[in-house]
Design a protein around this motif. Structure first.
Motif, PDB file in Angstrom:
ATOM      1  N   LEU A  66      32.162 -25.468 -30.563  1.00 46.58           N
ATOM      2  CA  LEU A  66      32.825 -25.497 -29.388  1.00 46.58           C
ATOM      3  C   LEU A  66      34.126 -24.580 -29.247  1.00 46.58           C
ATOM      4  O   LEU A  66      34.629 -24.705 -30.437  1.00 46.58           O
ATOM      5  N   PRO A  67      34.374 -23.885 -28.268  1.00 52.12           N
ATOM      6  CA  PRO A  67      35.554 -22.946 -28.249  1.00 52.12           C
ATOM      7  C   PRO A  67      36.963 -23.669 -28.728  1.00 52.12           C
ATOM      8  O   PRO A  67      37.235 -24.635 -28.105  1.00 52.12           O
ATOM      9  N   PRO A  68      37.811 -23.074 -29.740  1.00 51.23           N
ATOM     10  CA  PRO A  68      38.956 -23.848 -30.046  1.00 51.23           C
ATOM     11  C   PRO A  68      40.086 -23.502 -28.677  1.00 51.23           C
ATOM     12  O   PRO A  68      39.859 -22.492 -27.834  1.00 51.23           O
ATOM     13  N   GLY A  69      41.213 -23.989 -28.902  1.00 47.44           N
ATOM     14  CA  GLY A  69      42.267 -23.777 -28.187  1.00 47.44           C
ATOM     15  C   GLY A  69      42.438 -24.924 -26.951  1.00 47.44           C
ATOM     16  O   GLY A  69      42.016 -26.090 -27.370  1.00 47.44           O
ATOM     17  N   THR A  70      42.802 -24.714 -25.928  1.00 43.63           N
ATOM     18  CA  THR A  70      43.020 -26.117 -25.186  1.00 43.63           C
ATOM     19  C   THR A  70      42.086 -26.628 -24.506  1.00 43.63           C
ATOM     20  O   THR A  70      40.890 -25.948 -24.505  1.00 43.63           O
ATOM     21  N   GLN A  71      42.066 -27.844 -24.514  1.00 43.37           N
ATOM     22  CA  GLN A  71      40.598 -28.553 -23.806  1.00 43.37           C
ATOM     23  C   GLN A  71      41.205 -29.227 -22.576  1.00 43.37           C
ATOM     24  O   GLN A  71      40.211 -29.790 -22.114  1.00 43.37           O
ATOM     25  N   ASN A  72      42.445 -28.516 -21.939  1.00 42.62           N
ATOM     26  CA  ASN A  72      42.533 -28.819 -20.794  1.00 42.62           C
ATOM     27  C   ASN A  72      42.109 -27.739 -19.505  1.00 42.62           C
ATOM     28  O   ASN A  72      42.525 -26.516 -20.007  1.00 42.62           O
TER      29      ASN A  72
END
Length: 294
Positions: A258-264
């Motif tokens: 899954l792509p990293p970074g914000t999950q919002n």
């Protein structure tokens, strides 16, 4: 004449003899006390040493062992002792040469941190003492110099971790934003305690200090050792919730990425939720001076 029958001529000799005896007795008593104190001190030191050793052994008998600097002692075990053969893989030997080439030839010991990191990646996320010895041999220093580094930095794990090592940020901004609940949710969902590896060997949960992205708190890191050093990744997942971290675990369990970074989904990187409300165009120059004249 003295009343006890002794004349004044012999009295000083008796007094002198008595003084010598008293002095001798005092010296003997001092020697005896010193010997007793020395014996008592040795006994107490031996008892304290035995007690401390028993405490250390008790720590290692616990089913849960702490990672990195929390583990301050090494005790040989079948899978972690200096007699085990350990060396860099052929592919990593080339990386070792590349890393060392970045430092002056008389300062190759400066490569200790990247080499330990490479060794940890190769060994599935943790550093056995034999790997540390191999690094010491490469950079030509005494093994203790490598041990000092490996025991100081918390990113080096000296006990086994899961193929996916989940680290929850515990610093104040993340804690205020609910990191404790996130950690408790992960532990409950995986059925483990902190720093314990799941039975399938896939997951372990730890805690680390500030990850440097407080604006996206709370957040976790996933160190992925599932594909060795060739496929190693270390990604941040930000703006997580208890529900989202469970979803992340299940995605990883299925072998998906899954792509990293914000999950919002309502945020872009570190931007405000819903988009910018200010600084929507080019800023106006200050009216007080001519910028072009500078």
């Amino acid at each position: 004449m003295i009343s006890n029958g002794l004349n004044s001529a012999t009295y000083p000799e008796i007094v002198s003899a008595s003084a010598s005896q008293i002095s001798l007795s005092t010296e003997l008593r001092s020697l005896l006390l010193a010997e007793l104190n020395s014996s008592w001190s040795s006994t107490m030191l031996a008892r304290l040493a035995a007690q401390r050793l028993a405490e250390i052994r008790q720590v290692f008998r616990q089913p849960i062992r702490s990672f990195s600097t929390a583990l301050n002692y090494h005790i040989d075990s079948p899978d972690n002792n200096p007699d085990l053969l350990w060396e860099f893989s052929d592919a990593n030997k080339e990386k070792v040469k590349e890393i060392i080439s970045q430092y002056p030839s008389n300062y190759k010991q400066s490569a200790v941190i990247p080499l330990l990191d490479l060794a940890q990646q190769q060994h599935g996320g943790w550093l056995p003492v034999s790997a540390m010895n191999a690094v010491a041999k490469v950079i030509e220093v005494a093994p203790i110099r490598v041990y000092e580094v490996a025991t100081f930095y918390s990113m080096f794990n000296r006990t086994k971790v899961g193929k996916y090592h989940l680290l929850v940020c515990g610093t104040t901004p993340c804690m205020i934003r609910g990191s404790r609940e996130i950690k408790d949710t992960l532990l409950k969902h995986l059925g483990v305690k902190r720093n314990e590896v799941t039975k399938d060997g896939l997951f372990s949960v730890g805690e680390m200090e500030c990850m440097g992205c407080c604006v996206n708190a709370p957040m976790i890191t996933v160190a992925d050792y599932s594909n060795g050093s060739e496929g190693y990744t270390y990604n941040y997942y930000e703006d997580v919730t208890p529900q989202r971290v469970v979803e992340i675990v299940e995605i990883l369990k299925r072998g998906e990425k899954l792509p990293p970074g914000t999950q919002n989904p309502r945020r872009i990187r570190s931007g405000p939720e819903g988009g910018n409300t200010t600084l929507l165009g080019e800023p106006k120059p200050p009216p007080c001076r001519d910028l072009d004249a500078c």
